[in-house]
Structure formats: C-alpha cells, structure tokens
Scaffold this motif. Structure first.
Motif, short mmCIF file in Angstrom:
data_model
loop_
_atom_site.label_atom_id
_atom_site.label_comp_id
_atom_site.label_asym_id
_atom_site.label_seq_id
_atom_site.Cartn_x
_atom_site.Cartn_y
_atom_site.Cartn_z
N LEU A 1 9.32 6.58 -12.63
CA LEU A 1 9.21 6.45 -11.18
C LEU A 1 10.35 5.58 -10.70
CD1 LEU A 1 5.48 5.60 -11.57
CD2 LEU A 1 6.28 7.74 -10.61
N ASN A 2 11.19 6.13 -9.83
CA ASN A 2 12.44 5.47 -9.48
C ASN A 2 12.58 5.35 -7.96
OD1 ASN A 2 14.94 4.32 -9.67
ND2 ASN A 2 16.00 6.17 -10.32
N ASN A 3 12.80 4.15 -7.48
CA ASN A 3 13.07 3.91 -6.06
C ASN A 3 14.56 3.60 -5.92
OD1 ASN A 3 13.22 3.11 -3.41
ND2 ASN A 3 12.00 1.25 -3.65
N VAL A 4 15.30 4.57 -5.43
CA VAL A 4 16.75 4.40 -5.29
C VAL A 4 17.12 3.94 -3.88
CG1 VAL A 4 17.28 6.07 -7.09
CG2 VAL A 4 17.08 6.84 -4.72
N SER A 5 16.12 3.72 -3.03
CA SER A 5 16.38 3.34 -1.65
C SER A 5 16.49 1.83 -1.51
CB SER A 5 15.27 3.87 -0.74
OG SER A 5 14.09 3.09 -0.90
N ASP A 6 16.74 1.38 -0.29
CA ASP A 6 16.80 -0.05 0.01
C ASP A 6 15.50 -0.58 0.60
OD1 ASP A 6 19.48 -0.25 -0.83
OD2 ASP A 6 20.19 0.48 1.11
N GLN A 7 14.44 0.25 0.55
CA GLN A 7 13.14 -0.13 1.10
C GLN A 7 12.07 -0.05 0.00
OE1 GLN A 7 12.92 -1.12 4.34
NE2 GLN A 7 15.11 -0.69 4.62
N GLN A 8 11.05 -0.85 0.14
CA GLN A 8 9.91 -0.79 -0.77
C GLN A 8 9.18 0.54 -0.60
OE1 GLN A 8 7.28 -4.37 -1.44
NE2 GLN A 8 5.81 -3.13 -0.31
N SER B 1 14.52 -0.17 -7.90
CA SER B 1 13.81 -0.49 -9.14
C SER B 1 13.13 0.75 -9.67
CB SER B 1 12.78 -1.60 -8.91
OG SER B 1 11.74 -1.16 -8.05
N GLN B 2 12.71 0.70 -10.93
CA GLN B 2 12.03 1.84 -11.52
C GLN B 2 10.98 1.38 -12.51
OE1 GLN B 2 15.18 4.12 -13.49
NE2 GLN B 2 14.56 3.30 -15.46
N LEU B 3 10.07 2.29 -12.84
CA LEU B 3 8.98 2.00 -13.77
C LEU B 3 8.68 3.27 -14.55
CD1 LEU B 3 6.67 0.01 -14.66
CD2 LEU B 3 5.26 1.10 -12.88
N LEU C 1 3.78 -5.89 -6.94
CA LEU C 1 4.71 -4.86 -7.42
C LEU C 1 4.18 -4.24 -8.70
CD1 LEU C 1 8.14 -6.63 -6.82
CD2 LEU C 1 7.04 -4.90 -5.38
N GLY C 2 4.55 -2.97 -8.92
CA GLY C 2 4.10 -2.25 -10.10
C GLY C 2 2.82 -1.49 -9.84
N LEU C 3 2.00 -1.31 -10.89
CA LEU C 3 0.76 -0.57 -10.79
C LEU C 3 -0.43 -1.52 -10.65
CD1 LEU C 3 1.03 2.28 -13.47
CD2 LEU C 3 1.03 2.53 -10.99
N THR C 4 -1.30 -1.23 -9.70
CA THR C 4 -2.55 -1.97 -9.53
C THR C 4 -3.70 -0.97 -9.61
OG1 THR C 4 -1.51 -3.62 -8.09
CG2 THR C 4 -3.91 -3.43 -7.99
N THR C 5 -4.67 -1.22 -10.50
CA THR C 5 -5.82 -0.33 -10.62
C THR C 5 -6.74 -0.52 -9.43
OG1 THR C 5 -5.69 -0.49 -13.04
CG2 THR C 5 -7.71 0.41 -12.11
N ILE C 6 -7.01 0.57 -8.72
CA ILE C 6 -7.85 0.55 -7.52
C ILE C 6 -9.27 0.99 -7.82
CG2 ILE C 6 -8.15 1.46 -5.18
CD1 ILE C 6 -5.72 -0.42 -5.56
N ALA C 7 -9.43 2.07 -8.57
CA ALA C 7 -10.75 2.59 -8.92
C ALA C 7 -10.71 3.16 -10.33
CB ALA C 7 -11.20 3.66 -7.92
N SER C 8 -11.79 2.96 -11.07
CA SER C 8 -11.85 3.44 -12.45
C SER C 8 -13.30 3.62 -12.86
CB SER C 8 -11.16 2.45 -13.40
OG SER C 8 -11.84 1.20 -13.39
N ALA C 9 -13.52 4.33 -13.96
CA ALA C 9 -14.88 4.62 -14.41
C ALA C 9 -15.62 3.37 -14.85
CB ALA C 9 -14.83 5.64 -15.55
N ASP C 10 -14.88 2.39 -15.41
CA ASP C 10 -15.52 1.18 -15.93
C ASP C 10 -15.27 -0.05 -15.07
OD1 ASP C 10 -12.85 0.85 -16.49
OD2 ASP C 10 -13.09 0.59 -18.65
N GLY C 11 -14.64 0.13 -13.91
CA GLY C 11 -14.38 -1.02 -13.04
C GLY C 11 -13.40 -2.02 -13.63
N LYS C 12 -12.50 -1.55 -14.48
CA LYS C 12 -11.57 -2.46 -15.16
C LYS C 12 -10.68 -3.20 -14.17
CE LYS C 12 -8.11 1.17 -16.00
NZ LYS C 12 -7.38 1.94 -17.03
N GLU C 13 -10.29 -4.39 -14.56
CA GLU C 13 -9.37 -5.23 -13.78
C GLU C 13 -9.87 -5.48 -12.35
OE1 GLU C 13 -5.67 -3.16 -14.03
OE2 GLU C 13 -5.63 -3.19 -16.22
N GLY C 14 -11.19 -5.50 -12.20
CA GLY C 14 -11.76 -5.76 -10.89
C GLY C 14 -11.69 -4.61 -9.93
N SER C 15 -11.47 -3.40 -10.45
CA SER C 15 -11.33 -2.22 -9.59
C SER C 15 -12.70 -1.72 -9.13
CB SER C 15 -10.59 -1.11 -10.33
OG SER C 15 -11.30 -0.70 -11.49
#
Length: 231
Positions: free
Chosen positions: A215-222, A171-173, A139-153
């Motif tokens: 970023l707000n999810n007001v639904s009952d689904q992910q 939920s919201q973020l 859940l939340g933000l996961t880094t997928i690709a980046s210039a420096d490969g941070k967080e294993g991206s």
C-alpha cells in the motif's frame, strides 16, 4: 489478482434528502456482477441533508457498521440505545433476532456523510447488541472490528476483520494476506496505490490469490482506507 471497482461505476440513488452511492447491489440498484464480496454485502456512501434521516426501520441477522466521515449521526434503537456518533466514530449494531432503529443527521445546518457497511453473520438468532468506539488516527493499520474483539476492537459475529489504514504522505506499508481468503479495500480519502493499481476516494479493490500487498501513498496528503479480511 486485484479487481478494481471505481467510484463512478457504483450504483446511485438520490431521494433529495439522501444521496447514496452503492458499491454493491442495494435497494433499487441491482447488478448481478456486484452482489458483494464473501460476507461483505453492503458499502453505501451516504450524504444526508441537515435534519433529515432514516425513520425507524428494522433489521435482522446482519452486522451493520456505520463510520462517520463528516458531521454526526443521532441514533435511537428498540434496545434503548440513544447515542450521537461524531466524525471518526465507528458503530457496530448486531441485529440478531431483530432490532428497529432510526438514524438522523444531528445537525440542522450541515450535511452528514457516512459509510454504512453490512456484513452477513456466521451465527443467526442471537440477542441484538450495540457497540460504539472512536479508534483515533494512528498511522498504519488499526483493527476496528474482529471476531474475537482483539486489540480492543468491536466484536463481530463473522470470521472477518475490518481495519483502518492511515498512511502519511510519501509512505508505504506491505501487509501479508491469505491467498485462500478475500481482501477488500475501500478508499475513503486521498489516492492510494495497491501493487501499482491506483485507488481514489470511493474506489474499491477486491484482492485474492496473493500473499502480500504493498500500500503506497505517493501524494503529499495523508490517505485513509478501510481494509476487510473476509472468509
């Protein structure tokens, strides 16, 4: 400022074996108002029939990301990479000086659905590279690709970051963004509200000149979305 690009406004190409929706101008679809956002040049939402696919073709000086939504991609390229990308997997192919590859639906019975994303690099003429990884469903933000490969991206040849957003139901973020850069959100699954602007699957939002977004999810689904931070 938030500018929406609704799914039904995208370009559309149907070749029988391939049904593709284009967020930006691509192939025979041209719209001068939608040529990309900063270095983000292509988001194609592709559905490929069982056993069908893209025969060997070349690319040069482009960062090409594939994200499998359903099914699996059978990949081969001129650098000797042979791989299968299952649902949830991300692949980054840095074309550099030139690479030829093929992509086929690995199943003979089920459709393949995936996003193909092109990002223009800030360096050209580099050696072609191939990266592939599954980042899970945290859940939340996961880094997928980046210039420096941070967080294993995956390491991207551009001053840009691609993140996966997953929000649980109700939920919201809130995230900080740079008002001098570009943020682009592509909605993958479910309904998401960004500062009260609603996005459904296939919708996009270009965000600029603001310091934060909620970023707000007001639904009952992910819900799932991709977020690009661009120069």
């Amino acid at each position: 400022m938030i500018t929406l690009r609704h799914a039904h406004e995208r370009g559309h190409a149907n070749f029988g074996w391939l049904d593709s929706k284009h967020s930006f101008s691509f192939g025979s679809y041209y719209d001068a108002a939608h040529m990309g956002i900063s270095a983000l040049r292509v988001i194609n939402d592709d559905k490929v029939s069982p056993g069908a696919g893209f025969t060997p073709h070349g690319h040069k000086n482009m960062e090409i990301i594939s994200y499998v939504l359903e099914g699996a991609i059978a990949h081969k390229d001129s650098e000797g990479n042979v791989a299968v990308l299952p649902a949830g997997e991300f692949q980054l192919m840095s074309a550099g000086t030139g690479i030829s590859h093929s992509e086929f639906n690995a199943s003979k019975t089920d459709d393949l659905k995936f996003l193909q994303i092109w990002i223009q690099p800030n360096v050209i003429g580099t050696k072609p590279e191939y990266q592939q990884k599954h980042f899970g469903q945290a859940l939340g933000l996961t880094t997928i690709a980046s210039a420096d490969g941070k967080e294993g991206s995956l390491r991207l040849k551009q001053d840009a970051t691609l993140s996966q957003l997953i929000l649980a139901a109700q939920s919201q973020l809130t995230i900080e963004v740079s008002p001098s850069r570009h943020t682009y959100v592509h909605q993958v699954q479910g309904e998401l509200s960004i500062n009260h602007h609603k996005l459904n699957a296939g919708d996009g939002a270009h965000i600029s000149e603001v310091q934060s977004i909620t970023l707000n999810n007001v639904s009952d689904q992910q819900v799932t979305a991709l977020i690009f931070d661009l120069p």
